[in-house]
Design a protein around this motif. Structure first.
Motif, PDB file in Angstrom:
ATOM      1  N   GLU A 308      44.588 158.272  -4.404  1.00 34.73           N
ATOM      2  CA  GLU A 308      45.831 157.565  -4.058  1.00 34.73           C
ATOM      3  C   GLU A 308      45.577 156.596  -2.899  1.00 34.73           C
ATOM      4  O   GLU A 308      46.143 155.509  -2.851  1.00 34.73           O
ATOM      5  N   ASP A 311      43.944 153.562  -4.317  1.00 31.96           N
ATOM      6  CA  ASP A 311      44.945 152.757  -5.041  1.00 31.96           C
ATOM      7  C   ASP A 311      45.784 151.953  -4.050  1.00 31.96           C
ATOM      8  O   ASP A 311      46.001 150.756  -4.226  1.00 31.96           O
ATOM      9  N   ARG A 358      39.413 151.405 -11.872  1.00 31.90           N
ATOM     10  CA  ARG A 358      40.877 151.270 -11.803  1.00 31.90           C
ATOM     11  C   ARG A 358      41.426 150.322 -12.857  1.00 31.90           C
ATOM     12  O   ARG A 358      42.554 150.498 -13.321  1.00 31.90           O
TER      13      ARG A 358
END
Ligand code: LRH
Ligand code: MN
Length: 431
Positions: A308, A311, A358
């Motif tokens: 996370e 990201d 990603r």
């Protein structure tokens, strides 16, 4: 900068590992390049990683039942810094120390700052302490501190936090972490809303004392020492308070401060989305706030937290810079060994999260290819990046195998001779 461990010994130890490490590194490099990943890039990234060491983690921790002091316990902040310098010398991943006041309160901040600098260390966020009564303290915190229904108690707690900010400025810190154990053990013991209103009033005074370039980190915790209601029990309350206080107030996530099975990586994603993720206290736990070594119980959760963070960093760029700190209690291991291996485990999750494709993941999520999306994350987590972490260390002059090198150095025996055990005395303050 003083090397606490003989640099020659580190070089000798590394020389023994060289051939094997190079072979493993080349093999991993080959495998990663088949996945379109550049091992040199990942090694350079690993070298940018840094996590702060908690000064209180350098001594042996304990529980309410007992504490079994280890050999060569640090007896003051200067000896804690020496131990922290060993951790950084052998991992090159822990350049900063997070102090706790009054446990580490210096008589001379310049001397403390200079001692740290000479050891190659700087100070991270300072931690206040209104969860214990100190010798000669006027007001007790038995029934709370910043939330106390006594104005005199609140004033004392506020003054202590402002004092921590002033000491912090003297040692070059840029943030204050406020964790309060305030709460209730019985329904009816206090007014739940009133307690939070008093907390906010107190925090507004602390916030007003923050220098312009400082942050205050609000650390939530579900329970302990309060066992019915904790005033700052969860991320929602912390977020509401940080929003209420202003832009310099952020939320700190201690991984051990949640109910079992809480989706902590989702809390991280939420706080990042709303710009209120200030930092972390990394550790691990199976039941409560066990303060076990990071990555020792649930390494996949640690990886998902960094997934996370990766990201969020991709979305927000360099501005996204939460504070990384360890917060652990070492009851049965050598604290230096635990802190070194924990720093490496957090660094491992950081590097693994950078290997997640990603773009592919977003495409798979778009197509609801659930299994392949999950496998895309798992592939990164399953990759043993140990050769990358070791090579990153060796190239920075640290140890290929920090724990083996530390044991070969005889450092613990050396300080055990210099630091006689004070029976019953707790160096870290925690029982
Ligand atoms: C509370 C906590 C807090 C520290 C203390 C040592 O459980 O995590 O961060 O002040 O441990
Ligand atoms: Mn903590």
């Amino acid at each position: 900068m003083t090397s606490v461990i003989d640099a020659g010994l580190v070089a000798d130890q590394n020389a023994r590992h060289h051939a094997q490490l190079q072979a493993d590194y080349d093999a991993l490099g080959g495998m990663l390049s088949r996945r379109g990943l550049d091992i040199e890039q990942l090694t350079a990234l690993a070298q940018t990683f840094a996590v702060a060491v908690p000064s209180w983690g350098a001594g042996t921790g304990g529980t309410r039942f007992a504490r079994f002091p280890g050999r060569g316990e640090p007896r003051n902040v200067f000896e804690k810094l020496e131990d922290c310098a060993v951790i950084h010398q052998l991992t090159r991943a822990t350049p900063s120390v997070s102090p706790h006041f009054p446990w580490d309160k210096p008589t001379d901040t310049a001397e403390l700052r200079e001692t740290a600098r000479a050891l190659g260390l700087v100070f991270d966020a300072v931690n206040s302490n209104t969860f214990q009564d100190q010798q000669g303290q006027d007001q007790t915190y038995k029934f709370g501190s910043l939330t106390s229904n006594s104005a005199a108690v609140r004033a004392q707690a506020i003054a202590h936090n402002i004092d921590c900010i002033e000491i912090g400025q003297g040692i070059g810190s840029k943030a204050l972490t406020v964790w309060v154990g305030d709460g209730a053990n019985f329904p009816g013991q206090h007014n739940l809303r009133g307690a939070l209103e008093r907390y906010l009033d107190s925090m507004r005074e602390i916030y007003a004392a923050l220098p312009s370039d400082w942050n205050v980190f609000i650390e939530h915790k579900l329970f302990e020492p309060a066992f019915y209601a904790t005033t700052i029990a969860d991320w929602g309350t912390s977020f509401a308070c940080a929003t209420e206080l202003g832009p310099k107030a952020k939320c700190l996530v201690d991984l051990g401060h949640h109910a079992p099975n809480t989706n902590i990586e989702m809390i991280v994603a939420r706080l990042a989305q709303f710009g209120k993720l200030g930092g972390f206290h990394f550790n691990d736990s199976k039941y409560g706030d066990d303060d076990l070594d990071s990555g020792s119980i649930n390494p996949f959760q640690l990886f998902l937290v960094f997934n996370e963070l990766a990201d969020a960093a991709k979305r927000e760029g360099d501005a996204f810079n939460p504070a990384y700190m360890l917060d652990q209690s070492h009851n049965v291991t050598d604290p230096i060994e635990s802190l070194m291996s924990s720093a490496v485990e957090v660094q491992r999750a950081f590097v693994q999260s950078a290997m997640v494709d990603r773009v592919a993941l977003a495409g798979l999520q778009e197509q609801n290819d659930v299994l392949e999306a999950a496998q895309t994350l798992k592939r990164a987590f399953r990759t043993d990046v140990s050769p990358i972490l070791a090579m990153a260390r060796v190239r920075l002059g640290a140890a290929a195998d920090p724990v083996a090198c530390y044991r070969a150095s005889g450092y613990r025996d050396r300080v055990a001779g210099l630091r006689p055990v004070k029976p019953g005395a707790s160096s870290s303050g925690i029982v």
